[in-house]
Design a protein around this motif. Sequence first.
Motif, mmCIF file in Angstrom:
data_model
loop_
_atom_site.group_PDB
_atom_site.id
_atom_site.type_symbol
_atom_site.label_atom_id
_atom_site.label_comp_id
_atom_site.label_asym_id
_atom_site.label_seq_id
_atom_site.Cartn_x
_atom_site.Cartn_y
_atom_site.Cartn_z
ATOM 1 N N ARG A 152 -0.582 -0.720 -4.269
ATOM 2 C CA ARG A 152 -2.006 -0.497 -3.981
ATOM 3 C C ARG A 152 -2.210 0.938 -3.521
ATOM 4 O O ARG A 152 -1.482 1.432 -2.674
ATOM 5 N N ALA B 257 2.523 2.130 3.945
ATOM 6 C CA ALA B 257 1.875 3.420 3.648
ATOM 7 C C ALA B 257 2.394 4.531 4.540
ATOM 8 O O ALA B 257 2.687 5.626 4.067
ATOM 9 N N MET B 258 2.485 4.250 5.833
ATOM 10 C CA MET B 258 2.891 5.325 6.728
ATOM 11 C C MET B 258 3.843 4.878 7.830
ATOM 12 O O MET B 258 4.080 5.612 8.780
ATOM 13 N N THR C 222 0.861 -1.179 0.000
ATOM 14 C CA THR C 222 0.000 0.000 0.000
ATOM 15 C C THR C 222 0.900 1.231 0.000
ATOM 16 O O THR C 222 1.833 1.327 0.801
ATOM 17 N N ILE C 223 0.623 2.134 -0.917
ATOM 18 C CA ILE C 223 1.449 3.337 -1.037
ATOM 19 C C ILE C 223 0.779 4.474 -0.269
ATOM 20 O O ILE C 223 -0.418 4.721 -0.416
ATOM 21 N N TRP D 245 -3.287 13.279 -5.767
ATOM 22 C CA TRP D 245 -2.202 12.571 -5.074
ATOM 23 C C TRP D 245 -2.055 11.168 -5.665
ATOM 24 O O TRP D 245 -0.951 10.711 -5.982
ATOM 25 N N LYS E 21 -13.091 -7.734 -2.117
ATOM 26 C CA LYS E 21 -12.530 -7.735 -0.761
ATOM 27 C C LYS E 21 -13.512 -8.434 0.173
ATOM 28 O O LYS E 21 -14.672 -8.038 0.261
ATOM 29 N N CYS F 46 -9.619 5.592 0.255
ATOM 30 C CA CYS F 46 -10.097 6.133 1.540
ATOM 31 C C CYS F 46 -9.283 7.362 1.914
ATOM 32 O O CYS F 46 -9.720 8.184 2.705
ATOM 33 N N HIS F 47 -8.051 7.422 1.444
ATOM 34 C CA HIS F 47 -7.135 8.474 1.884
ATOM 35 C C HIS F 47 -6.616 9.249 0.691
ATOM 36 O O HIS F 47 -6.523 8.715 -0.403
ATOM 37 N N ASP G 1 -11.018 -5.144 8.448
ATOM 38 C CA ASP G 1 -12.448 -4.960 8.668
ATOM 39 C C ASP G 1 -13.158 -6.268 8.974
ATOM 40 O O ASP G 1 -14.120 -6.291 9.735
ATOM 41 N N PRO H 112 2.009 8.196 2.420
ATOM 42 C CA PRO H 112 2.999 9.267 2.575
ATOM 43 C C PRO H 112 4.444 8.758 2.733
ATOM 44 O O PRO H 112 5.375 9.425 2.309
ATOM 45 N N SER I 231 0.036 -2.927 4.573
ATOM 46 C CA SER I 231 -0.887 -1.788 4.626
ATOM 47 C C SER I 231 -0.167 -0.587 5.226
ATOM 48 O O SER I 231 0.657 0.026 4.574
ATOM 49 N N GLY I 232 -0.458 -0.316 6.505
ATOM 50 C CA GLY I 232 0.198 0.791 7.181
ATOM 51 C C GLY I 232 1.721 0.643 7.203
ATOM 52 O O GLY I 232 2.449 1.631 7.200
ATOM 53 N N ASN J 120 -5.139 3.386 -1.848
ATOM 54 C CA ASN J 120 -6.394 3.263 -1.106
ATOM 55 C C ASN J 120 -7.161 4.568 -1.201
ATOM 56 O O ASN J 120 -6.723 5.591 -0.665
HETATM 57 N N1 ATP Z 1 -2.901 7.817 0.519
HETATM 58 C C1 ATP Z 1 -2.734 7.893 1.834
HETATM 59 N N2 ATP Z 1 -2.568 9.075 2.428
HETATM 60 C C2 ATP Z 1 -2.408 9.167 3.763
HETATM 61 N N3 ATP Z 1 -2.391 8.107 4.591
HETATM 62 C C3 ATP Z 1 -2.560 6.891 4.053
HETATM 63 C C4 ATP Z 1 -2.747 6.722 2.655
HETATM 64 N N4 ATP Z 1 -2.916 5.422 2.414
HETATM 65 C C5 ATP Z 1 -2.835 4.808 3.600
HETATM 66 N N5 ATP Z 1 -2.604 5.679 4.590
HETATM 67 C C6 ATP Z 1 -2.408 5.398 6.020
HETATM 68 O O1 ATP Z 1 -2.021 4.048 6.186
HETATM 69 C C7 ATP Z 1 -2.940 3.350 7.009
HETATM 70 C C8 ATP Z 1 -3.121 1.947 6.515
HETATM 71 O O2 ATP Z 1 -3.555 1.988 5.213
HETATM 72 P P1 ATP Z 1 -4.618 0.988 4.615
HETATM 73 O O3 ATP Z 1 -4.827 1.371 3.225
HETATM 74 O O4 ATP Z 1 -4.188 -0.394 4.812
HETATM 75 O O5 ATP Z 1 -5.890 1.095 5.466
HETATM 76 P P2 ATP Z 1 -7.136 1.462 6.192
HETATM 77 O O6 ATP Z 1 -7.365 2.920 6.235
HETATM 78 O O7 ATP Z 1 -6.978 0.757 7.480
HETATM 79 O O8 ATP Z 1 -8.391 0.912 5.436
HETATM 80 P P3 ATP Z 1 -8.856 -0.246 4.475
HETATM 81 O O9 ATP Z 1 -9.840 -1.039 5.240
HETATM 82 O O10 ATP Z 1 -9.439 0.407 3.320
HETATM 83 O O11 ATP Z 1 -7.646 -1.011 4.162
HETATM 84 C C9 ATP Z 1 -4.205 4.194 6.963
HETATM 85 O O12 ATP Z 1 -4.965 4.057 8.114
HETATM 86 C C10 ATP Z 1 -3.676 5.593 6.806
HETATM 87 O O13 ATP Z 1 -3.332 6.117 8.056
#
Ligand code: ATP
Length: 570
Positions: free
Chosen positions: A121, A414-415, A98-99, A131, A318, A125-126, A344, A101, A410-411, A123
Motif C-alpha cells: 500500500r 512504513a517507518m 504500507t510502504i 517517490w 475506507k 498523504c505522504h 481515523d 521510508p 501502517s507505521g 499512502n
Molecule cells: N510515503 C511515506 N513517506 C514518509 N512517511 C510515510 C510514508 N507513508 C507512511 N509514512 C509514515 O508512516 C505513518 C503511518 O502511515 P499510514 O499510511 O498508515 O498513515 P497515516 O498518515 O496515519 O494516515 P492514513 O489515515 O491515511 O492511514 C505515517 O504517519 C507517516 O509518518
Amino acid sequence: MSLRLFTAPPLSRFTHLFPTPHHHHQSSKLSFHPRTQPTLLRASSSRSPELLISDNNGAGPGLSASADLSSIEVDAVTEAELKENGFRSTRRTKLVCTIGPATCGFEQLEALAVGGMNVARINMCHGTREWHKDVIDRVRRLNIEKGFAVAVMMDTEGSEIHMGDLGGASSAKAEDGEVWTFSVRAFDSTLPERTINVNYEGFAEDVKVGDDLLVDGGMVRFEVIEKLGPDVKCRCTDPGLLLPRANLTFWRNGSLVRERNAMLPTISSKDWLDIDFGIAEGVDFIAISFVKSAEVINHLKSYIAARSRDSDISVIAKIESIDSLKNLEEIIQASDGAMVARGDLGAQIPLEQVPAAQQRIVQVCRQMNKPVIVASQLLESMIEYPTPTRAEVADVSEAVRQRSDALMLSGESAMGQFPDKALTVLRTVSLRIERWWREQKRYEAMVLPSIGASFSEKISEEICNSAAKMANNLEVDALFVYTKTGHMASLLSRCRPDCPIFAFTTTPSVRRRLNLQWGLIPFRLSFSDDMETNLNKTFALLKARNLIKSGDLVIAVSDMLQSIQVMNVP
Ligand SMILES: Nc1ncnc2c1ncn2[C@@H]1O[C@H](COP(=O)(O)OP(=O)(O)OP(=O)(O)O)[C@@H](O)[C@H]1O
Ligand SMILES: CC(=O)C(=O)O
Ligand SMILES: [K+]
Ligand SMILES: [Mg+2]
C-alpha cells in the motif's frame, strides 16, 4: 447452461493425457526440493527464468503459444509454503503492508514479499508522486524478477481537516500548557514558531473558544482559547508529538463538530491527480479515504472505466467517518471491497465503539461478498519494539477470528524499526488462529444471503456454496476454481472453506487482485472452455512442480461450465 454434478472418470482415463515429452522436460527443469532448501528465498530464486518472463508479458496474447500453454504461474513464496507445509496449513488471511521510508528499497520490499506481503500500500498523504512511482516500479520488478504477484494499492489523501507539513520537520513536540497557533493562512516563507498550518479554509470560522482540538484522534490535545481572524490560538492540554499532515478533529460538548467541513469533497482536486497517476501506473486497487456515500464510489468507478482500457482497478471504500457508518451497506454494495480504517474512525466515533463497528463492517462485507481489510494500530508498539504487546496479539487474533480477508500494517512497516518482525507476527498469529479454528471445527454460523442479481449468478453462488460445503464434509485437499473474472473464486472464498482454494485465472491483473481475498491461492494459467482439458493440464503442471500428487482429493468448479467435479488426482 448446464448444471452438472459428477465425479471424475476412473484414473485410467486421465493417465494417457499426462506425460508428454514437453512436460517431462519442464518438470526436470523446474523441480526442486524445498525440504532440503533452508529458506523460502532460495526456493523462489530457483524458478526458471522463462516462467518469470511470461509473468511480465501478461496473459496469453503477447506470448508464444508453446510458452503460454505450458506455463502456470504462482507466487514463489506460496509455492514454497505449499510444498513445505502442505495444503492445509497455508495461510488464508492476506497481508497488506504500507510502504514508507523503512521499506521502499528493492531488498526491503523483497524481504516483505518473502515474509508474506500480498499487497503493497502506498499512502498519497505522504511523499511525492516520483517517490511512489519508484516504489511501484520496484514492486513490479520484484514480481517479474523473483516470481511474486504482489498487488499495489494506492490510498488517497482525502480532504478531511489535517495539518500542513511542519515546514519540513519530521515532527514537533507540543508541551503541556504551551500556546500554539493553528492558522488557515498560506505562509510563503518558513512557518513562525509554534505555528501549524490547517488545510481547511473554514477552520477559523467554524471552531469556537472552548472547543477541544484533537490531533490524530487524541495523540495530542489542545483547547481553543482565542480566535484572531485566520489564526486560532490553542493551549496544549495533552502534550505529545505532532506529525506532518496529522488529522485534526474538533469536539464540542463531547461530540465531533462537523459544520461545513461535512461538505468537503471526498475526492479533492489533488486526489484526482493522484488517481490519474494510479491509473497511468496501473495500480491494482485504489482505496478512497473518508468515503461518505455510495455516490462517490460509483462516480470514481465510472471514471476509471472510461479512463483505463481494461478498467481492472478495484475500488476500496475506507470506512473511517460517521457518514460511512451511516451509509455502510450502500457504500459496500457499490465498492469492490472495504477497509476498516480504525485510525481515523477512532477519531470520529468514541473509541469504545470501534470494535463493534469493525465486527459489523467485516460481517457486511462478507455477506455482500466484498474483501475487507482490518487496518491501523494492529501492532503499533512494534514501530519501536521488536515484540508486540499481548493486547496487540489479541487484537490481531480477533481480526483473524472474524475471518476478515486481510490485515494491514501502517507505521509498523512504513517507518517502524521492525517491519519484517511485524509481518512475521501477523503471519504466525494468522496461521495459529486459522488452525485453531479448523481444529475446533468452528463451522460458520454466519448466514450468507443470496446476492446474485441474475439466475445465472444465483446458480454460480449455489454451486460455490455447495462445493465449499462438500469440501469440508469430504475433507478434500483443495478446491480448484477456473475463473476469468475472479468472481467464482470470490464466491468460494466467501464460504471460508477448510481447504485452500486454488484459483486459476488467465490475466495477471486478476491474479494480483485475488491476492487480497481470504484463502485464495491465485495462479495464472491460460485455459479453454473444456474442463477436462483444463483439469488434465493443471494436474500435469502442478504435478511437475510437486504441488500436488496422485491421490490428492480435489473439487473443481468453473465459471465457464457450471459444474462441480470431485476427483482424485490421477
Ligand atoms: N510515503 C511515506 N513517506 C514518509 N512517511 C510515510 C510514508 N507513508 C507512511 N509514512 C509514515 O508512516 C505513518 C503511518 O502511515 P499510514 O499510511 O498508515 O498513515 P497515516 O498518515 O496515519 O494516515 P492514513 O489515515 O491515511 O492511514 C505515517 O504517519 C507517516 O509518518
Ligand atoms: C488506514 C487509515 O486511513 C486509518 O486508519 O485512518
Ligand atoms: K490516506
Ligand atoms: Mg485514515
